[in-house]
Design an enzyme around this catalytic site. Sequence first.
Site, PDB file in Angstrom:
ATOM      1  N   ASP A 174      -0.597 -68.933 -57.997  1.00 18.53           N
ATOM      2  CA  ASP A 174       0.556 -69.905 -58.204  1.00 18.53           C
ATOM      3  C   ASP A 174       2.029 -70.258 -58.234  1.00 18.53           C
ATOM      4  O   ASP A 174       2.135 -71.391 -57.479  1.00 18.53           O
ATOM      5  CB  ASP A 174       0.457 -69.941 -59.589  1.00 18.53           C
ATOM      6  CG  ASP A 174      -1.064 -69.576 -60.005  1.00 18.53           C
ATOM      7  OD1 ASP A 174      -1.530 -70.379 -61.172  1.00 18.53           O
ATOM      8  OD2 ASP A 174      -1.156 -68.301 -60.012  1.00 18.53           O
ATOM      9  N   HIS A 175       2.885 -69.228 -57.052  1.00 18.82           N
ATOM     10  CA  HIS A 175       3.804 -70.025 -56.878  1.00 18.82           C
ATOM     11  C   HIS A 175       3.746 -70.356 -55.411  1.00 18.82           C
ATOM     12  O   HIS A 175       4.710 -71.179 -55.423  1.00 18.82           O
ATOM     13  CB  HIS A 175       5.040 -68.696 -56.054  1.00 18.82           C
ATOM     14  CG  HIS A 175       5.468 -67.839 -58.002  1.00 18.82           C
ATOM     15  ND1 HIS A 175       4.224 -66.341 -58.070  1.00 18.82           N
ATOM     16  CD2 HIS A 175       6.157 -68.574 -58.860  1.00 18.82           C
ATOM     17  CE1 HIS A 175       5.151 -66.570 -59.293  1.00 18.82           C
ATOM     18  NE2 HIS A 175       5.519 -67.475 -59.913  1.00 18.82           N
TER      19      HIS A 175
END
Lengths: 404, 410
Positions: A174-175
Amino acid sequence: MTLPLEGVRVADFSWVIAGPYATEFLALLGAEVIKIESSVHTDVNRRLPPMADGIAGPERSGLWQGLNLNKKSVTLNLLKPEAQALAREIVSHCDIAIENFSFGQLEKFNLGYEDLKQVRPDLIMVTSSGLGRTGPYRAYVTFGPPMTAYTGLASLTGQDGGPPERWVGGLWSDHQAAVTSLFGLLAALEHRDRTGEGQLVEYSMVEAIAGQLPDALIELAATGEVPGPIGNRDRGMCPHGIYPAAGDDRWVAIAVQDDADWRRLKQAIPGVAWWADADLDTAAGRLARRAEIEATLEAWTRARDPFDIAGLLRSHGIGAGVVATVEDLLEDPALRDRGFFLTQDHPEVGSREIAGLGFDMPAMAGLPVRHAPLLGEHNWEIFVEWLGMEPERFGELVANEVIV
Amino acid sequence: MTTALNGGGRPPGALPGTLVVEWSAGRPGAYAGKLLRGLGAEVVLLEPPAGGRDAALGPGPIPTHDAELAARIRFLHGGKQSLTFDPADARSREIAGAVLARADILLLQRPLAEAEHAAMRPEDLAARWPNLIVVTMTLAGLRGEQRYWRQSDLVAHAIGGTAFATPARVPDPATYPPLKPGGYQADYTTGLTAANAALLGLQLRRRTGAGQLIDVSAQATLASYMRMDVAYRTYGMGDAMNISGLSRQSLTGRPSTIWGLVPCKDGYFAFQATEQYQWDGLMRMMGDPAWAKDSRFQDPVERAARWDEIEPHFVGWFADRTKRDIFHAGQAEHVPVFPCFNVEELVRDEQQVARAFFVDLPADDGARLIKVPGAVVHLERTPWQPSFDPPAPGEHTEALAQRFAAVGAP
C-alpha cells in the site's frame, strides 16, 4: 513559511491505505484536501485497529487517523444523484481528484475522468487499482498484503533457501503504491503548471511493487535460474546479515560492502586469528568461507549489546545498525532530531503521535498538523461557506440522507 | 495550451527543459535520476575519471558479474549524459560548477565525508546556488554524526523498522532473524522518494522563487511506511505489532483481519478476507464446509485470532488445487486471492503481458532481450520517455563544457 503545495486543492475519493497515504502527504505539504466519504459505508480503516486505548469507534482508529491528518471530511451518499452532483461541484473547484475504488466503481457514480473533465477541464485525475485499469484481470479485487505474493516480492523475501515470506513489513504494497502515485501526480502537476493542461494519471499496485525488482529479472536472464529468498545475505558481499545480540529478540545488521570494509571489521573486532588469512581479503574468498565467518561474527555479536555493536562498527566506518523495534523507532535520536513524528491533538482520542515523512526541508519547519477529521466534520464549511449552499437546502439534503 | 509533439512524433514528458545533475554512488541516486529522466528531464551524471560504476552497481564477484552490471547500468543510466568530475582538477571543478549554475536539481547520493572533501558539502551548494534544488540521499539524514553513516539497503531496513516487522508468525524468534524484503527495496524506495522530493522542490520554487535543500533519509523513508505499527504503540494497543495482529513473540495477539499465505499443489497462494462478504465468498469457493459453521468462526476478529485452527482446513482443501485455479476461483467470488509468483511467472502472467508493463532491455551481447520493469505510472499526455542507452563514462564532458562555458566558474 510557504509549503510546496499551498494553493492546490484535492478532491479525495480514496480509501483504505494507498490513496489516503498519498493524499495525507499532499495535505501535510500544504494542499487543501477534501475527503469525500460516507457514514453509510465508512472507510474500512475507520473500523480497523489499533483503536485508541482498545475502545472501538469510527473516530478511534489509529490506522485511519494516521493516514488522514490535515484533511477535511465531507460525507455524501454517492448512490444518490444529488450527492454525485455535489461531488462534481467540489471537483470543479479542485486541481486534483484521486480515487482507488475497484475498477469502474466511480464511473457508476458518474464521477469518472470523462465526467469530471466536463466540470474541470484542466483536472489532474489519479486513478489506481490493484492490477491496473486495462487487461483481462482489471476487475479483480485486491488488498495490499496479498500483492507481495503476486508480484514476486514474497518469492524473494525469506530465510536463505526457505519458503516465501508471508508478510513484508510496513504494509509494503500500500505504501509503495502511494509513493508511486505521488510521482505521477507531482509530474502531472508540474506539466499542468507549465502548460495549463490536465491529464489522467493511472497506475497499478502490481507495477508499483514490481517496478522495483529489476535486479531479480536481470539475474534470471543472466543465470537462467529463478531467484529465490537469500535471507539477509547478498550475492556479492560477505559478511552481510542480521545477527543475534544480547537481550530478548535483539538483533544487529552488519553490511561489509567491500574489501576496505573487511579491513575495518578486522580492526573493530581484533583477535580472530584466522580472519588474517589472505584469501579473505577479497569478497570471493569471504563468500567461499561465509559459514565460518558468519559463525564467528554471530558468536561475537551474541554476547554484546546491539547499540554498542552498531556504535563500534559505525565508528570504524562500517554499515551497521540495530534492528529497530517500534519502541526503538519512537526513541530513535535520528528520527527525533529531524522531527519525524507528528503529533495530532484529536477531539476524541487526544494527543497521539503518528509516523511522519521520509524527507525534510527548511520549508517544513514547524509543519502544521491538524487532527484527522471527524466524519463529516467539514460538511457545513464546504457546502455552505465554500460552495454557497443555502442553509435550508443543506438541511434538506441532510434530512434526505444525501449529505450523510 | 496543448502539448506539442517532439521531433520523433512522441509527446514530450512532463519535465522537458529541466536540467538535473546526478552525483550518485548507488541505486538510490541512480534510480532517482532514472525517474526524472523518464519524465523528460535532461540528466547529467557526474562520474569519476577512474570509473566507478562497478563499485556503485556491480553485483560482486559472481560468474555473471559483467552481464548483470551491464544490464543494471542500461536500466538505471539509460538516456543520461556523462560528465567526468574530478574534484582535484580545477578545470573539472569549473565545468561541473558551470553545469550546476544552470541546473534545476542536484541529486546527491555520495558519502558525505567524500562530498565535503570535494568541496561539495550540500549545505554549501544550496547556499552558493540559491535557485538550485539540492536533494540529498543518506542513510539517516544530514543532522549530526549520522550524516556520515555508511549507506546500505540492509541497514536501512534494520534502522527503519521494516526488517523487524517483516516476518510474521515467527516459529522461534531465537532462531528466526528479522528479514529485509527481497532485492533492494530500501534503495529504490529512497530513490523514488528523492524523485518526489525533487518534484516538490520545483513546486516550492514556483511559489517562492528559491531552491531548497531537501534531506531524504532512507531510515525515515522506511519508518514512514510503519504508520500502522507506530499507531499500535501510540494508541495503546502495543502488543500487536502488525496487520497480522501477531507480534514476533506471540502466536495469538490482537488480529485485525484474516489473511495468509497457504501452500497448494504447485506452490502457495495468498488471500485476505477483511470484510464479511469476502469471507463468505471464500467459503462458497470451498463448498461451504461444515467446519466453517462453528460458532467460533463467525466473528471476524475471533476468526482472525483463530487462524491457527482454520489454517489446517485450508491446507487440506487446497493441497490438490493449483495456485492459478485458486486465483481465478477466488476472484470469481470477489475475494482478494492471488497466486504466489516468482518473477519469471509474473513476467509471463496474462495480465502483465496485456499491460505490456515489462519491456525489453537489450543485453550487451546483442543476442538477448531482458524483460525489466517499464513505466511505473502512466501519464496520459506526457508519456514515459524510455531509454536503455547509457553514456560511456565521460562521453559528454567536452560537449557540456562548451555548452555551459559562458556561465563561467562557480
